[in-house]
Design a protein around this motif. Structure first.
Motif, PDB file in Angstrom:
ATOM      1  N   GLY A 245      10.226  40.238  55.003  1.00 36.65           N
ATOM      2  CA  GLY A 245       9.481  41.487  55.110  1.00 36.65           C
ATOM      3  C   GLY A 245      10.163  42.603  55.843  1.00 36.65           C
ATOM      4  O   GLY A 245       9.560  43.666  56.031  1.00 36.65           O
ATOM      5  N   LYS A 249      10.064  44.240  51.144  1.00 35.14           N
ATOM      6  CA  LYS A 249       9.902  43.116  50.233  1.00 35.14           C
ATOM      7  C   LYS A 249      10.180  41.841  51.015  1.00 35.14           C
ATOM      8  O   LYS A 249      10.731  41.886  52.123  1.00 35.14           O
ATOM      9  CB  LYS A 249      10.822  43.232  49.026  1.00 35.14           C
ATOM     10  CG  LYS A 249      10.462  44.391  48.083  1.00 35.14           C
ATOM     11  CD  LYS A 249      11.306  44.385  46.833  1.00 35.14           C
ATOM     12  CE  LYS A 249      10.940  45.535  45.894  1.00 35.14           C
ATOM     13  NZ  LYS A 249       9.590  45.366  45.308  1.00 35.14           N
ATOM     14  N   MET A 250       9.822  40.701  50.455  1.00 34.36           N
ATOM     15  CA  MET A 250      10.046  39.456  51.184  1.00 34.36           C
ATOM     16  C   MET A 250      11.524  39.305  51.520  1.00 34.36           C
ATOM     17  O   MET A 250      11.891  38.924  52.633  1.00 34.36           O
ATOM     18  CB  MET A 250       9.549  38.274  50.354  1.00 34.36           C
ATOM     19  CG  MET A 250       9.386  36.988  51.144  1.00 34.36           C
ATOM     20  SD  MET A 250       8.075  37.143  52.382  1.00 34.36           S
ATOM     21  CE  MET A 250       7.881  35.438  52.893  1.00 34.36           C
ATOM     22  N   GLU A 254      15.602  41.535  46.511  1.00 28.48           N
ATOM     23  CA  GLU A 254      14.601  41.845  45.488  1.00 28.48           C
ATOM     24  C   GLU A 254      14.612  43.313  45.087  1.00 28.48           C
ATOM     25  O   GLU A 254      14.163  43.657  43.993  1.00 28.48           O
ATOM     26  CB  GLU A 254      13.212  41.445  45.977  1.00 28.48           C
ATOM     27  CG  GLU A 254      13.028  39.947  46.170  1.00 28.48           C
ATOM     28  CD  GLU A 254      11.643  39.598  46.681  1.00 28.48           C
ATOM     29  OE1 GLU A 254      10.689  39.645  45.888  1.00 28.48           O
ATOM     30  OE2 GLU A 254      11.514  39.289  47.887  1.00 28.48           O
ATOM     31  N   HIS A 255      15.108  44.194  45.961  1.00 27.55           N
ATOM     32  CA  HIS A 255      15.187  45.608  45.604  1.00 27.55           C
ATOM     33  C   HIS A 255      16.163  45.838  44.458  1.00 27.55           C
ATOM     34  O   HIS A 255      16.072  46.848  43.762  1.00 27.55           O
ATOM     35  CB  HIS A 255      15.631  46.432  46.815  1.00 27.55           C
ATOM     36  CG  HIS A 255      14.616  46.511  47.915  1.00 27.55           C
ATOM     37  ND1 HIS A 255      13.564  47.404  47.921  1.00 27.55           N
ATOM     38  CD2 HIS A 255      14.491  45.782  49.055  1.00 27.55           C
ATOM     39  CE1 HIS A 255      12.837  47.233  49.014  1.00 27.55           C
ATOM     40  NE2 HIS A 255      13.377  46.262  49.722  1.00 27.55           N
ATOM     41  N   LEU A 320       3.686  42.750  53.751  1.00 28.03           N
ATOM     42  CA  LEU A 320       4.631  43.575  52.990  1.00 28.03           C
ATOM     43  C   LEU A 320       4.116  45.004  52.848  1.00 28.03           C
ATOM     44  O   LEU A 320       4.900  45.960  52.902  1.00 28.03           O
ATOM     45  CB  LEU A 320       4.891  42.949  51.621  1.00 28.03           C
ATOM     46  CG  LEU A 320       5.623  41.599  51.644  1.00 28.03           C
ATOM     47  CD1 LEU A 320       5.859  41.101  50.219  1.00 28.03           C
ATOM     48  CD2 LEU A 320       6.948  41.697  52.398  1.00 28.03           C
ATOM     49  N   GLN A 324       6.071  48.305  54.208  1.00 29.67           N
ATOM     50  CA  GLN A 324       6.373  49.487  53.403  1.00 29.67           C
ATOM     51  C   GLN A 324       5.849  50.756  54.060  1.00 29.67           C
ATOM     52  O   GLN A 324       6.539  51.792  54.097  1.00 29.67           O
ATOM     53  CB  GLN A 324       5.778  49.308  52.009  1.00 29.67           C
ATOM     54  CG  GLN A 324       6.456  48.219  51.201  1.00 29.67           C
ATOM     55  CD  GLN A 324       5.594  47.702  50.061  1.00 29.67           C
ATOM     56  OE1 GLN A 324       4.572  48.299  49.710  1.00 29.67           O
ATOM     57  NE2 GLN A 324       6.007  46.585  49.474  1.00 29.67           N
TER      58      GLN A 324
END
Length: 424
Positions: A245, A249-250, A254-255, A320, A324
């Motif tokens: 996080g 994102k975890m 993932e980005h 998450l 953000q």
């Protein structure tokens, strides 16, 4: 005992190389605040170097650890396994974005995770070498010291490093290395130093941690994935600091949409309990022989209980989303600082994995490590724990818990802002 009394004991009994320069001693803490042995309150923008994404002593984690203490503290999972280890493996296999079905090995620290990732990659490929990147940080064991892309203070005083580690440029356009040059450098390393048939793995932090909080472009990570696929090289993402996080994102990878073959993680995985993990596709993870991996304390019952509680907190408390939103607040505030202060430049964030660069001026971009040191010193004197980092020592990094209360966040940011005003 008081800070002064504890400092005297530290000077007498703690090895100089392991001793903190800080003369305050933590007594108790909650979420983003802690109090020292003299009762002084501090706001924590360091989070134990990225370990406390959900804050000091999250109630669900504390409860889980206490409950585990009433059952079993240790067996060594290679002697007699227990539910927590396999449940952590099951949970991680469902959230880590590696290719195919994932399997898991647990360890104690980020450095252990990287050491074991290299062992597994060598077993899977029958190749000896690894390629890492300038500015990377992977640990303080001998092999991970060799992997680090910054010599001092990690390699200083410790003699020759292992010789099967090679290095390529990390793309940091602000400091003159664009993506194309970084790819050329990687390909040159594979020509001049570590040919593909000798390269077991390419290991990269999607966001440099100690190296300065620079995020690799998605296109760069995709090119590394392509190079690995072309040559049968294992792509390993080191998410020890960027995972769980920290970036909204975890995991930071993932980005980019890239799926590595293997990932390492630790730090905020268990909210302060010592645990790490190596997660990879099943064929790779199963490549070494029976009893070839492990350790006495790896994946301890109490650490596993904490890790399971952390993952439950992520599922139930919108961590998450909080991450953000915190990233958006920092982005907005940093943009104001860059416009307001002549020595603040190259502000950046991926979620709340955020940093500012302190420079002589925005034309020369000459790093000001002395200014960064003065800002962190000012922060400490005014009740804020703040860290610098980076190859040039001029980056201020922000690692406050993503669960930080709004008023505590504002109080801490105001201290930084005042430092920039008064010292600039």
């Amino acid at each position: 005992m008081t800070n002064k009394e504890l400092q005297a004991l530290k000077e007498r009994y703690v090895a100089a190389g392991a001793a903190s320069p800080n003369e305050q001693f933590a007594d108790h803490a909650t979420n983003a605040e802690l109090w020292d042995a003299d009762g002084k309150r501090m706001i924590d923008f360091a989070g134990g170097i990225g370990v406390l994404n959900i804050g000091h002593r999250h109630p669900k984690v504390v409860e889980a650890v206490k409950a585990q203490l009433d059952k079993v503290m240790h067996t060594c999972q290679t002697v007699m396994p227990y539910e927590g280890y396999v449940r952590v493996a099951e949970k991680l296999s469902g959230v880590v974005p590696v290719r195919g079905h994932a399997k898991v090995m647990l360890a104690n620290s980020g450095a252990e995770a990287l050491e074991n990732a290299v062992k597994i990659a060598r077993a899977a490929t029958k190749r000896p070498n690894v390629i890492c990147f300038d500015g990377g940080y992977h640990g303080r064991t001998f092999y991970t010291m060799a992997m680090n892309g910054k010599a001092a203070p990690y390699q200083t005083d410790f003699g020759p490093m292992p010789g099967t580690v090679f290095r390529a440029p990390y793309p940091v356009p602000y400091h003159g290395v664009d993506e194309d040059e970084a790819i050329r450098g990687l390909k040159m390393a594979m020509k001049a130093d570590s040919p593909a048939h000798d390269t077991a793995a390419i290991i990269i932090e999607p966001v440099l941690g100690e190296g300065g909080f620079y995020a690799a472009p998605a296109s760069f990570l995709k090119k590394i994935r392509e190079i690995c696929d072309e040559h049968g090289i294992i792509m390993i993402c080191d998410e020890v600091q960027s995972g769980f996080g920290r970036t909204g994102k975890m995991f930071a990878i993932e980005h980019s949409g890239v799926e590595p073959d293997m990932m390492t993680m630790a730090k905020s995985m268990a909210d302060g309990m010592p645990i790490s993990a190596i997660v990879g596709t099943d064929k790779i993870m199963d490549s070494s022989g029976p009893n070839s991996l492990g350790g006495t304390y790896t994946g301890s019952p109490t650490a596993c209980a904490a890790a399971l509680a952390v993952m439950e907190v992520f599922e139930t408390e919108d961590i998450l989303g909080k991450s953000q939103r915190l990233g958006e607040k920092l982005n907005k505030r940093f943009a104001q600082w860059q416009e307001q202060f002549p020595h603040v430049d190259n502000v950046r964030n991926l979620g709340p994995m955020a940093a500012i660069e302190l420079v002589t001026d925005k034309t020369s971009k000459e790093p000001r490590a002395d200014f960064a040191g003065a800002v962190t010193k000012y922060a400490k004197e005014h009740g804020l724990i703040l860290l610098s980092c980076g190859m040039h020592g001029n980056t201020i990094r922000f690692l406050m818990p993503v669960t930080i209360e709004e008023e505590v966040l504002e109080e801490g940011l105001t201290i930084v802002e005042n430092a920039l005003k008064e010292l600039g």
